[in-house]
Design a protein around this motif. Sequence first.
Motif, PDB file in Angstrom:
ATOM      1  N   ASP A 111       0.799  -1.231   0.000  1.00  0.00           N
ATOM      2  CA  ASP A 111       0.000   0.000   0.000  1.00  0.00           C
ATOM      3  C   ASP A 111       0.829   1.278   0.000  1.00  0.00           C
ATOM      4  O   ASP A 111       0.355   2.323  -0.413  1.00  0.00           O
ATOM      5  CB  ASP A 111      -0.935   0.015   1.212  1.00  0.00           C
ATOM      6  CG  ASP A 111      -2.007  -1.046   1.097  1.00  0.00           C
ATOM      7  OD1 ASP A 111      -2.499  -1.278  -0.013  1.00  0.00           O
ATOM      8  OD2 ASP A 111      -2.352  -1.653   2.141  1.00  0.00           O
ATOM      9  N   ARG A 112       2.042   1.208   0.516  1.00  0.00           N
ATOM     10  CA  ARG A 112       2.911   2.387   0.576  1.00  0.00           C
ATOM     11  C   ARG A 112       4.333   2.015   0.183  1.00  0.00           C
ATOM     12  O   ARG A 112       4.795   0.920   0.453  1.00  0.00           O
ATOM     13  CB  ARG A 112       2.965   2.990   1.986  1.00  0.00           C
ATOM     14  CG  ARG A 112       1.662   3.460   2.557  1.00  0.00           C
ATOM     15  CD  ARG A 112       1.197   4.759   1.913  1.00  0.00           C
ATOM     16  NE  ARG A 112      -0.019   5.246   2.537  1.00  0.00           N
ATOM     17  CZ  ARG A 112      -1.243   4.824   2.247  1.00  0.00           C
ATOM     18  NH1 ARG A 112      -1.439   3.913   1.325  1.00  0.00           N
ATOM     19  NH2 ARG A 112      -2.299   5.333   2.861  1.00  0.00           N
ATOM     20  N   MET A 113       4.996   2.971  -0.423  1.00  0.00           N
ATOM     21  CA  MET A 113       6.409   2.853  -0.711  1.00  0.00           C
ATOM     22  C   MET A 113       7.081   4.059  -0.057  1.00  0.00           C
ATOM     23  O   MET A 113       6.656   5.196  -0.253  1.00  0.00           O
ATOM     24  CB  MET A 113       6.673   2.870  -2.216  1.00  0.00           C
ATOM     25  CG  MET A 113       8.146   2.789  -2.572  1.00  0.00           C
ATOM     26  SD  MET A 113       8.441   2.880  -4.350  1.00  0.00           S
ATOM     27  CE  MET A 113       7.715   1.344  -4.869  1.00  0.00           C
ATOM     28  N   VAL A 114       8.099   3.786   0.739  1.00  0.00           N
ATOM     29  CA  VAL A 114       8.860   4.851   1.376  1.00  0.00           C
ATOM     30  C   VAL A 114      10.253   4.832   0.762  1.00  0.00           C
ATOM     31  O   VAL A 114      10.895   3.783   0.688  1.00  0.00           O
ATOM     32  CB  VAL A 114       8.938   4.651   2.910  1.00  0.00           C
ATOM     33  CG1 VAL A 114       9.774   5.755   3.543  1.00  0.00           C
ATOM     34  CG2 VAL A 114       7.551   4.605   3.521  1.00  0.00           C
ATOM     35  N   ILE A 115      10.699   6.000   0.317  1.00  0.00           N
ATOM     36  CA  ILE A 115      12.017   6.132  -0.296  1.00  0.00           C
ATOM     37  C   ILE A 115      12.789   7.180   0.503  1.00  0.00           C
ATOM     38  O   ILE A 115      12.255   8.247   0.815  1.00  0.00           O
ATOM     39  CB  ILE A 115      11.919   6.569  -1.769  1.00  0.00           C
ATOM     40  CG1 ILE A 115      11.016   5.608  -2.551  1.00  0.00           C
ATOM     41  CG2 ILE A 115      13.308   6.634  -2.401  1.00  0.00           C
ATOM     42  CD1 ILE A 115      10.673   6.073  -3.946  1.00  0.00           C
ATOM     43  N   ALA A 116      14.039   6.850   0.826  1.00  0.00           N
ATOM     44  CA  ALA A 116      14.870   7.771   1.591  1.00  0.00           C
ATOM     45  C   ALA A 116      16.325   7.622   1.161  1.00  0.00           C
ATOM     46  O   ALA A 116      16.716   6.598   0.607  1.00  0.00           O
ATOM     47  CB  ALA A 116      14.743   7.492   3.086  1.00  0.00           C
TER      48      ALA A 116
ATOM     49  N   ILE B 240       4.111  -2.078   3.560  1.00  0.00           N
ATOM     50  CA  ILE B 240       5.021  -0.980   3.216  1.00  0.00           C
ATOM     51  C   ILE B 240       6.345  -1.554   2.734  1.00  0.00           C
ATOM     52  O   ILE B 240       6.909  -2.451   3.358  1.00  0.00           O
ATOM     53  CB  ILE B 240       5.259  -0.044   4.423  1.00  0.00           C
ATOM     54  CG1 ILE B 240       3.949   0.632   4.843  1.00  0.00           C
ATOM     55  CG2 ILE B 240       6.323   1.000   4.100  1.00  0.00           C
ATOM     56  CD1 ILE B 240       4.071   1.558   6.031  1.00  0.00           C
ATOM     57  N   ILE B 241       6.829  -1.008   1.629  1.00  0.00           N
ATOM     58  CA  ILE B 241       8.154  -1.338   1.107  1.00  0.00           C
ATOM     59  C   ILE B 241       9.026  -0.110   1.336  1.00  0.00           C
ATOM     60  O   ILE B 241       8.640   0.999   0.965  1.00  0.00           O
ATOM     61  CB  ILE B 241       8.102  -1.642  -0.413  1.00  0.00           C
ATOM     62  CG1 ILE B 241       7.176  -2.821  -0.695  1.00  0.00           C
ATOM     63  CG2 ILE B 241       9.486  -1.879  -0.974  1.00  0.00           C
ATOM     64  CD1 ILE B 241       7.656  -4.135  -0.165  1.00  0.00           C
ATOM     65  N   VAL B 242      10.201  -0.304   1.934  1.00  0.00           N
ATOM     66  CA  VAL B 242      11.103   0.805   2.218  1.00  0.00           C
ATOM     67  C   VAL B 242      12.355   0.663   1.360  1.00  0.00           C
ATOM     68  O   VAL B 242      13.006  -0.379   1.381  1.00  0.00           O
ATOM     69  CB  VAL B 242      11.504   0.830   3.718  1.00  0.00           C
ATOM     70  CG1 VAL B 242      12.393   2.029   4.010  1.00  0.00           C
ATOM     71  CG2 VAL B 242      10.277   0.837   4.609  1.00  0.00           C
ATOM     72  N   HIS B 243      12.662   1.699   0.584  1.00  0.00           N
ATOM     73  CA  HIS B 243      13.887   1.760  -0.217  1.00  0.00           C
ATOM     74  C   HIS B 243      14.804   2.787   0.421  1.00  0.00           C
ATOM     75  O   HIS B 243      14.436   3.964   0.525  1.00  0.00           O
ATOM     76  CB  HIS B 243      13.591   2.211  -1.652  1.00  0.00           C
ATOM     77  CG  HIS B 243      12.756   1.266  -2.435  1.00  0.00           C
ATOM     78  ND1 HIS B 243      13.289   0.192  -3.098  1.00  0.00           N
ATOM     79  CD2 HIS B 243      11.415   1.231  -2.657  1.00  0.00           C
ATOM     80  CE1 HIS B 243      12.308  -0.470  -3.716  1.00  0.00           C
ATOM     81  NE2 HIS B 243      11.164   0.142  -3.454  1.00  0.00           N
ATOM     82  N   VAL B 244      15.972   2.354   0.855  1.00  0.00           N
ATOM     83  CA  VAL B 244      16.969   3.271   1.388  1.00  0.00           C
ATOM     84  C   VAL B 244      18.131   3.244   0.406  1.00  0.00           C
ATOM     85  O   VAL B 244      18.705   2.185   0.138  1.00  0.00           O
ATOM     86  CB  VAL B 244      17.442   2.858   2.799  1.00  0.00           C
ATOM     87  CG1 VAL B 244      18.387   3.903   3.355  1.00  0.00           C
ATOM     88  CG2 VAL B 244      16.256   2.658   3.726  1.00  0.00           C
ATOM     89  N   MET B 245      18.465   4.401  -0.163  1.00  0.00           N
ATOM     90  CA  MET B 245      19.425   4.463  -1.264  1.00  0.00           C
ATOM     91  C   MET B 245      20.413   5.593  -1.083  1.00  0.00           C
ATOM     92  O   MET B 245      20.112   6.585  -0.418  1.00  0.00           O
ATOM     93  CB  MET B 245      18.668   4.704  -2.584  1.00  0.00           C
ATOM     94  CG  MET B 245      17.470   3.841  -2.799  1.00  0.00           C
ATOM     95  SD  MET B 245      16.400   4.516  -4.070  1.00  0.00           S
ATOM     96  CE  MET B 245      16.585   3.264  -5.290  1.00  0.00           C
ATOM     97  N   GLN B 246      21.537   5.450  -1.749  1.00  0.00           N
ATOM     98  CA  GLN B 246      22.450   6.573  -1.867  1.00  0.00           C
ATOM     99  C   GLN B 246      21.893   7.489  -2.953  1.00  0.00           C
ATOM    100  O   GLN B 246      21.202   7.038  -3.880  1.00  0.00           O
ATOM    101  CB  GLN B 246      23.848   6.094  -2.207  1.00  0.00           C
ATOM    102  CG  GLN B 246      24.501   5.393  -1.037  1.00  0.00           C
ATOM    103  CD  GLN B 246      25.953   5.085  -1.286  1.00  0.00           C
ATOM    104  OE1 GLN B 246      26.593   5.662  -2.161  1.00  0.00           O
ATOM    105  NE2 GLN B 246      26.487   4.158  -0.515  1.00  0.00           N
ATOM    106  N   PRO B 247      22.169   8.789  -2.887  1.00  0.00           N
ATOM    107  CA  PRO B 247      21.574   9.746  -3.833  1.00  0.00           C
ATOM    108  C   PRO B 247      21.802   9.406  -5.311  1.00  0.00           C
ATOM    109  O   PRO B 247      20.886   9.549  -6.122  1.00  0.00           O
ATOM    110  CB  PRO B 247      22.234  11.074  -3.459  1.00  0.00           C
ATOM    111  CG  PRO B 247      22.593  10.923  -2.025  1.00  0.00           C
ATOM    112  CD  PRO B 247      22.961   9.467  -1.854  1.00  0.00           C
ATOM    113  N   ALA B 248      22.990   8.960  -5.677  1.00  0.00           N
ATOM    114  CA  ALA B 248      23.265   8.648  -7.094  1.00  0.00           C
ATOM    115  C   ALA B 248      22.404   7.486  -7.577  1.00  0.00           C
ATOM    116  O   ALA B 248      21.891   7.509  -8.708  1.00  0.00           O
ATOM    117  CB  ALA B 248      24.746   8.334  -7.290  1.00  0.00           C
TER     118      ALA B 248
END
Length: 127
Positions: A35-40, A85-93
């Motif tokens: 239902d939600r995707m969180v990107i940071a 909820i799916i959480v994506h934690v990424m480096q900016p590039a």
Amino acid sequence: MKLADLEKLVVAALEDIKARDIEVIDTSRLTALFDRMVIACGDSNRQVRSLARNVQEKVSEAGGSVLSCEGEEAGEWILVDLGDIIVHVMQPAVRSYYNLEELWGGKGPLRVRQAVRQTTEASVGEG
């Protein structure tokens, strides 16, 4: 755990470790998978790992379930599956390259939205 509570918990866990450009996207009308995707964003492999680990710990402490976690080895992009909820934690590039916000209908990070708005206002003022 209710979706709204889980969402608040995830965002708070990311903010605890100083995540940047946190965006929550409502995907309930786009897929039945979540239902939600969180990107940071995190600034380094170490911070990305810490952010993902903190999300997992806080959700577990609150009685929620962490279904899986992928990408911890490299630390450039970690996906934490919490079911709803799916959480994506990424480096900016990495985030810029894959541009998940565009794929899933998000608005993009706040600083990008502000830059677009300023460009639009400037062009309207010139015309």
